[in-house]
Design a protein around this motif. Structure first.
Motif, PDB file in Angstrom:
ATOM      1  N   ASP A   1      26.031 -15.455 -13.918  1.00  0.00           N
ATOM      2  CA  ASP A   1      26.598 -15.847 -12.629  1.00  0.00           C
ATOM      3  C   ASP A   1      25.944 -15.093 -11.486  1.00  0.00           C
ATOM      4  OD1 ASP A   1      28.245 -17.542 -13.955  1.00  0.00           O
ATOM      5  OD2 ASP A   1      29.978 -16.190 -13.966  1.00  0.00           O
ATOM      6  N   SER A   2      25.627 -13.821 -11.733  1.00  0.00           N
ATOM      7  CA  SER A   2      24.987 -13.026 -10.675  1.00  0.00           C
ATOM      8  C   SER A   2      23.614 -13.580 -10.332  1.00  0.00           C
ATOM      9  CB  SER A   2      24.865 -11.566 -11.125  1.00  0.00           C
ATOM     10  OG  SER A   2      26.137 -11.003 -11.351  1.00  0.00           O
ATOM     11  N   LEU A   3      22.840 -13.942 -11.357  1.00  0.00           N
ATOM     12  CA  LEU A   3      21.497 -14.476 -11.120  1.00  0.00           C
ATOM     13  C   LEU A   3      21.562 -15.840 -10.432  1.00  0.00           C
ATOM     14  CD1 LEU A   3      19.828 -13.457 -14.495  1.00  0.00           C
ATOM     15  CD2 LEU A   3      19.363 -12.479 -12.254  1.00  0.00           C
ATOM     16  N   ILE A   4      22.520 -16.666 -10.850  1.00  0.00           N
ATOM     17  CA  ILE A   4      22.661 -17.975 -10.214  1.00  0.00           C
ATOM     18  C   ILE A   4      23.108 -17.807  -8.769  1.00  0.00           C
ATOM     19  CG2 ILE A   4      23.972 -20.149 -10.241  1.00  0.00           C
ATOM     20  CD1 ILE A   4      24.063 -19.918 -13.292  1.00  0.00           C
ATOM     21  N   GLY A   5      24.002 -16.825  -8.532  1.00  0.00           N
ATOM     22  CA  GLY A   5      24.445 -16.567  -7.174  1.00  0.00           C
ATOM     23  C   GLY A   5      23.317 -16.086  -6.271  1.00  0.00           C
ATOM     24  N   MET A   6      22.269 -15.508  -6.843  1.00  0.00           N
ATOM     25  CA  MET A   6      21.109 -15.060  -6.064  1.00  0.00           C
ATOM     26  C   MET A   6      20.197 -16.218  -5.682  1.00  0.00           C
ATOM     27  SD  MET A   6      20.197 -11.648  -8.230  1.00  0.00           S
ATOM     28  CE  MET A   6      18.633 -11.473  -7.408  1.00  0.00           C
ATOM     29  N   GLY A   7      20.448 -17.391  -6.242  1.00  0.00           N
ATOM     30  CA  GLY A   7      19.644 -18.547  -5.856  1.00  0.00           C
ATOM     31  C   GLY A   7      18.680 -19.014  -6.927  1.00  0.00           C
ATOM     32  N   PHE A   8      18.729 -18.380  -8.122  1.00  0.00           N
ATOM     33  CA  PHE A   8      17.818 -18.806  -9.185  1.00  0.00           C
ATOM     34  C   PHE A   8      18.346 -20.075  -9.840  1.00  0.00           C
ATOM     35  CE2 PHE A   8      16.811 -14.232  -9.041  1.00  0.00           C
ATOM     36  CZ  PHE A   8      15.442 -14.306  -8.890  1.00  0.00           C
TER      37      PHE A   8
END
Length: 339
Positions: free
Chosen positions: A6-13
């Protein structure tokens, strides 16, 4: 793992790229996944079923505790690790001293820096603390934002350059069309002026023929009247040019100095007249050939020509004579009659 994803997706990846990074790094945490994403940015995402976990992510085999050196050597020959062996926990660049967690990161460093000398290292790369993770995330966000801003500036410059080129091309095309239109207008005006001058010459020649015919008829009438009354016949003054007869119009004498003859041909059946300019030495047959090229109803071998001023009909034998010989120069009006 859900938190890291979720953190990586939240960064825009992209979701697929995040899943690829987590699987390739063996789900070892946020930092390895971020390193993998950063190092493999721009690469095509492979089929996840063909992606295997990095060997560096696998836990090392437990080493056997052996006191006897001979037993340890025997175990080493069988491929079994012993406690006396130093275990490589990272890869170190011998040229700059940087330490990398796995071979993929070391290979990327080699491609980026050009360094070629690497060695195994027992130095263990400690996982990032929460503060370090936050700093790394902020740094990565800044890099991504800067990259997007740079790309936006480049795209804006390219769009501006394309718009400038499009306007310049349109302006050049407009100027070219305007210049061509001006040239065509000048050409049309010159042709119109030339046609008007030639028409004036033709009308003057016809008028001269009419006057000559009137004079010839008046002299003929006076001669016949004198003969009937037995009066003396007075010849025309020597200074005056000989009056033209129906077989030799005045324009034929004056036409000796003209190289071209302008003809207006009218069909006896009606319709729009045809206009052409031929060499004065061209035979009358060329007039028939020109007319046949303009109308399918005209046959060169059967068409006949005549003049109203002076009145004259041309025979088939006249078709081989030149326009000069027939007195049609510098201009004349012919009546064409189909059979």
């Amino acid at each position: 793992m859900a938190n890291d994803k979720d953190s990586l997706i939240g960064m825009g990846f992209d979701v697929a790229r995040v899943e690829w990074a987590l699987k390739a790094t063996g789900n070892r945490g946020l930092q390895p996944a971020m390193d993998f994403l950063f190092e493999n940015e721009g690469k095509e995402i492979p089929d996840l079923s063909s992606v295997s976990e990095s060997t560096s992510s696998r836990p090392p085999q437990d080493a056997m505790d052996v006191d006897d050196e001979e037993d340890a050597e025997a175990l080493r020959s069988l491929g079994v690790k012993v406690a006396t062996d130093a275990e490589a926990k990272s890869i170190k660049c011998s040229e700059c001293g940087k330490v990398f967690r796995n071979t993929a990161l070391a290979q990327f460093h080699a491609e980026k820096s050009g360094h070629q000398s690497f060695e195994e290292s027992t130095e263990e790369i400690k996982p990032l603390t929460e503060e370090e993770k936050k700093e790394k995330l902020a740094e990565l966000r800044e890099k991504m934002a800067a990259k997007r801003a740079t790309k936006a500036v480049e795209e804006a410059k390219e769009a501006k350059a394309n718009e400038t080129l499009r306007r310049k091309t349109g302006k050049d095309m407009g100027a070219l069309k305007e210049e061509m239109a001006q040239r065509q207008a000048i050409k049309d005006a010159e042709q119109k002026k030339k046609d008007k001058l030639e028409d004036a010459k033709a009308k003057a020649a016809i008028k001269a023929q009419i006057e000559a015919d009137k004079k010839a008829r008046a002299e003929k009438f006076a001669r016949e009247k004198a003969l009937r009354h037995g009066e003396q016949i007075v010849d025309a003054p020597a200074a005056a040019p000989a009056a033209s007869t129906s077989s030799g119009p005045v324009s034929g004498v004056a036409g000796k100095d003209f190289k071209e003859t302008r003809l207006q041909i009218r069909m006896s059946t009606g319709g729009q007249p045809y206009t052409t300019t031929l060499p004065s030495d061209a035979p009358l047959r060329e007039v028939a050939e020109f007319l046949a090229g303009q109308s399918l109803t005209v046959d060169v071998d059967t068409i006949s020509f005549a003049q109203h001023f002076p009145r004259k009909a041309f025979s088939r034998s006249d078709f081989s004579k030149s326009l000069r010989e027939l007195g049609l120069t510098p201009s004349a009006v012919l009546i064409a009659t189909p059979p």
